[in-house]
Design an enzyme around this catalytic site. Structure first.
Site, mmCIF file in Angstrom:
data_model
loop_
_atom_site.group_PDB
_atom_site.id
_atom_site.type_symbol
_atom_site.label_atom_id
_atom_site.label_comp_id
_atom_site.label_asym_id
_atom_site.label_seq_id
_atom_site.Cartn_x
_atom_site.Cartn_y
_atom_site.Cartn_z
ATOM 1 N N HIS A 1 25.499 -13.101 15.035
ATOM 2 C CA HIS A 1 25.291 -14.318 14.248
ATOM 3 C C HIS A 1 23.800 -14.659 14.389
ATOM 4 C CE1 HIS A 1 25.378 -18.690 13.518
ATOM 5 N NE2 HIS A 1 26.563 -18.524 12.943
ATOM 6 N N ASP B 1 27.494 -14.741 23.772
ATOM 7 C CA ASP B 1 27.713 -15.751 22.742
ATOM 8 C C ASP B 1 29.225 -15.890 22.586
ATOM 9 O OD1 ASP B 1 28.256 -17.055 20.390
ATOM 10 O OD2 ASP B 1 26.895 -15.868 19.147
ATOM 11 N N GLN C 1 32.984 -17.479 19.266
ATOM 12 C CA GLN C 1 34.256 -17.055 18.692
ATOM 13 C C GLN C 1 35.234 -16.568 19.764
ATOM 14 O OE1 GLN C 1 35.071 -17.448 15.573
ATOM 15 N NE2 GLN C 1 33.050 -18.037 14.819
ATOM 16 N N LYS D 1 34.742 -25.142 17.678
ATOM 17 C CA LYS D 1 35.494 -23.907 17.427
ATOM 18 C C LYS D 1 36.736 -23.843 18.326
ATOM 19 C CE LYS D 1 31.728 -21.649 15.477
ATOM 20 N NZ LYS D 1 31.583 -21.314 14.076
ATOM 21 N N CYS E 1 26.268 -16.187 8.240
ATOM 22 C CA CYS E 1 25.128 -16.275 9.173
ATOM 23 C C CYS E 1 24.911 -14.947 9.891
ATOM 24 C CB CYS E 1 25.309 -17.398 10.186
ATOM 25 S SG CYS E 1 25.334 -19.010 9.433
HETATM 26 N N1 PMP Z 1 27.666 -17.455 17.294
HETATM 27 C C1 PMP Z 1 28.760 -17.139 16.613
HETATM 28 C C2 PMP Z 1 29.417 -15.807 16.855
HETATM 29 C C3 PMP Z 1 29.301 -18.048 15.710
HETATM 30 O O1 PMP Z 1 30.403 -17.730 15.026
HETATM 31 C C4 PMP Z 1 28.662 -19.299 15.525
HETATM 32 C C5 PMP Z 1 29.204 -20.314 14.533
HETATM 33 N N2 PMP Z 1 29.554 -19.789 13.304
HETATM 34 C C6 PMP Z 1 27.522 -19.578 16.269
HETATM 35 C C7 PMP Z 1 27.058 -18.640 17.149
HETATM 36 C C8 PMP Z 1 26.800 -20.876 16.138
HETATM 37 O O2 PMP Z 1 27.625 -21.939 16.503
HETATM 38 P P1 PMP Z 1 27.199 -23.458 16.211
HETATM 39 O O3 PMP Z 1 26.809 -23.498 14.755
HETATM 40 O O4 PMP Z 1 28.422 -24.233 16.504
HETATM 41 O O5 PMP Z 1 26.057 -23.759 17.099
#
Ligand code: PMP
Length: 405
Positions: free
Chosen positions: A122, A199, A202, A225, A363
């Site tokens: 991401h 990270d 998920q 999440k 993203c």
């Molecule tokens: N890493 C991953 C794998 C994600 O799926 C996400 C959210 N889509 C993020 C980071 C970023 O999370 P946040 O926007 O809640 O900071």
């Protein structure tokens, strides 16, 4: 105890709403999960009973707010098996958590040092390291994935060397659903003396996470999440590292002593938590984790596995549809493209039927380029989804195919 999805659904008020007269089928859980009533109540109760700033108050409301806020930290520490509560740093989410580590690392890196990430990142776990490398003259190495969407373990290992200072990878890929072998990757990175950040955006909502067992140095996740509010998340890190890590933001709360010319930093966790925190968010996230952790998490994982298995069967039999991400070990993420239409059209036409999915690059723009797709349509399942909703998705897709043909 059997997993009772109907009883779970009843706790999520939003799931009984309709969209254009049709029952909501919410399949966008990788973007954000819905909130159970107890989380909503915890936030309302804080604002109606003890809204106050934390830590520095000399009155009842401040004491109560501080107890709830710090109590939430204890709940998180227990859930992820942190060695100490001070290792749990409140952040605004995964993005800020990774930024805290990457910003500090940018100051510690020298030219020629290396940071290893993967092709499935991401942007939050890519751009952060990319910029830290740019600032310091370090080199960013990107470990490739296989055609199935798994990390290529041999290639990953071949990128590691004594130059590697940080290895960062997702617990679970948000666009492919791939579950990475965190312990194995961490052990390889540790063998060359690198720090490891996972990270967990998920990973956190799909089962128990034991940071000590994983062996990593940092684990980042977002409250929203995992059935909690937006705007709150966690950076977990080993106390020995966090206590020395370059501070992120400066200001109130994170100091122990200030003069006009200088300042000394507070102890953990406060040295990395400048300013008034998101108190209601932390309390809401504490309640979300309390709620989630009292479920049978093995049964939760089995339920989600059943959903993705059925979705995969239906997808494989669906003419003109190609699944993007076929790792054998996956969470409930079904990313796909269809011959007939752009992912955005698929999302739009499903929405007309009350079915919420996500479309686009999720993203993960470099990953989409690597896979040669403009983006995907992504249905992502959670604890409260049902097999009937999986069937509804594919009935909906049949209509989409007819409309686009
Ligand atoms: N890493 C991953 C794998 C994600 O799926 C996400 C959210 N889509 C993020 C980071 C970023 O999370 P946040 O926007 O809640 O900071």
């Amino acid at each position: 105890m059997a997993f009772d999805v109907a009883a779970i659904r009843q706790q999520f008020p939003i799931l009984s709403r309709e969209v254009d007269g049709k029952p909501l089928v919410y399949l966008d859980n990788a973007a954000t999960t819905q909130k159970p009533q107890c989380v909503i109540d915890a936030i309302v109760d804080y604002y109606t009973q003890c809204n106050s700033n934390v830590h520095r108050g000399a009155h009842r409301l401040a004491d109560e707010a501080t107890q709830r806020y710090e109590g939430a930290r204890d709940i998180i520490a227990g859930f992820i098996n942190a060695a100490a509560r001070e290792e749990v740093i409140w952040t605004s989410g995964t993005t800020e958590a990774i930024n805290i580590v990457a910003h500090g690392l940018g100051q510690l890196l020298k030219a020629g040092d290396e940071v290893v990430v993967t092709e499935m990142e991401h942007h939050a776990n890519l751009v952060t390291w990319q910029q830290a490398c740019k600032q310091s003259g370090a080199i960013l190495r990107v470990a490739p994935i296989t055609e199935l969407g798994e990390l290529d373990l041999q290639a990953f290992e071949s990128l590691l060397s004594s130059q590697t200072k940080m290895v960062a990878f997702p617990h679970v890929s948000n666009s492919l659903g791939t579950i990475n072998p965190v312990k194995q990757l961490t052990a390889k990175a540790k063998a060359v003396g690198a720090w490891v950040l996972v990270d967990g955006a998920q990973g956190i909502a799909h089962g128990a996470v034991d940071v000590q067992d994983l062996g990593c140095d940092f684990y980042a996740f977002s409250g929203h999440k995992v059935f909690g509010p937006t705007g709150i998340g966690v950076l977990w890190g080993k106390a020995s590292l966090l206590a020395e890590w370059p501070v992120w933001q400066t200001g109130g709360e994170m100091i122990s002593e200030v003069s006009y010319q200088d300042a000394r930093w507070n102890v953990l966790p406060y040295r990395l938590e400048a300013g008034t925190p998101h108190i209601a968010g932390a309390i809401g996230l504490g309640e979300a984790i309390r709620w989630f952790s009292q479920l049978d998490l093995e049964a939760v994982a089995d339920h989600e596995r059943a959903l993705i298995q059925r979705a995969t069967e239906l997808a494989e039999a669906f003419e003109g549809l190609t699944i993007v991400g076929n790792a054998p070990d996956k969470t409930g993420v079904l990313s796909f493209v269809m011959n007939e239409g752009h992912p955005a059209d698929i999302g739009f036409l499903l929405d007309r039927q009350g079915i919420a999915i996500r479309t686009g690059h999720h993203c993960a723009e470099p990953l989409m380029n690597r896979l040669g797709v403009p983006g995907t349509a992504r249905a992502s399942f959670s604890i409260y989804n049902t097999l009937d909703e999986v069937e509804a998705l594919f009935e909906g897709l049949k209509k989409v195919r007819m409309m686009l043909a």
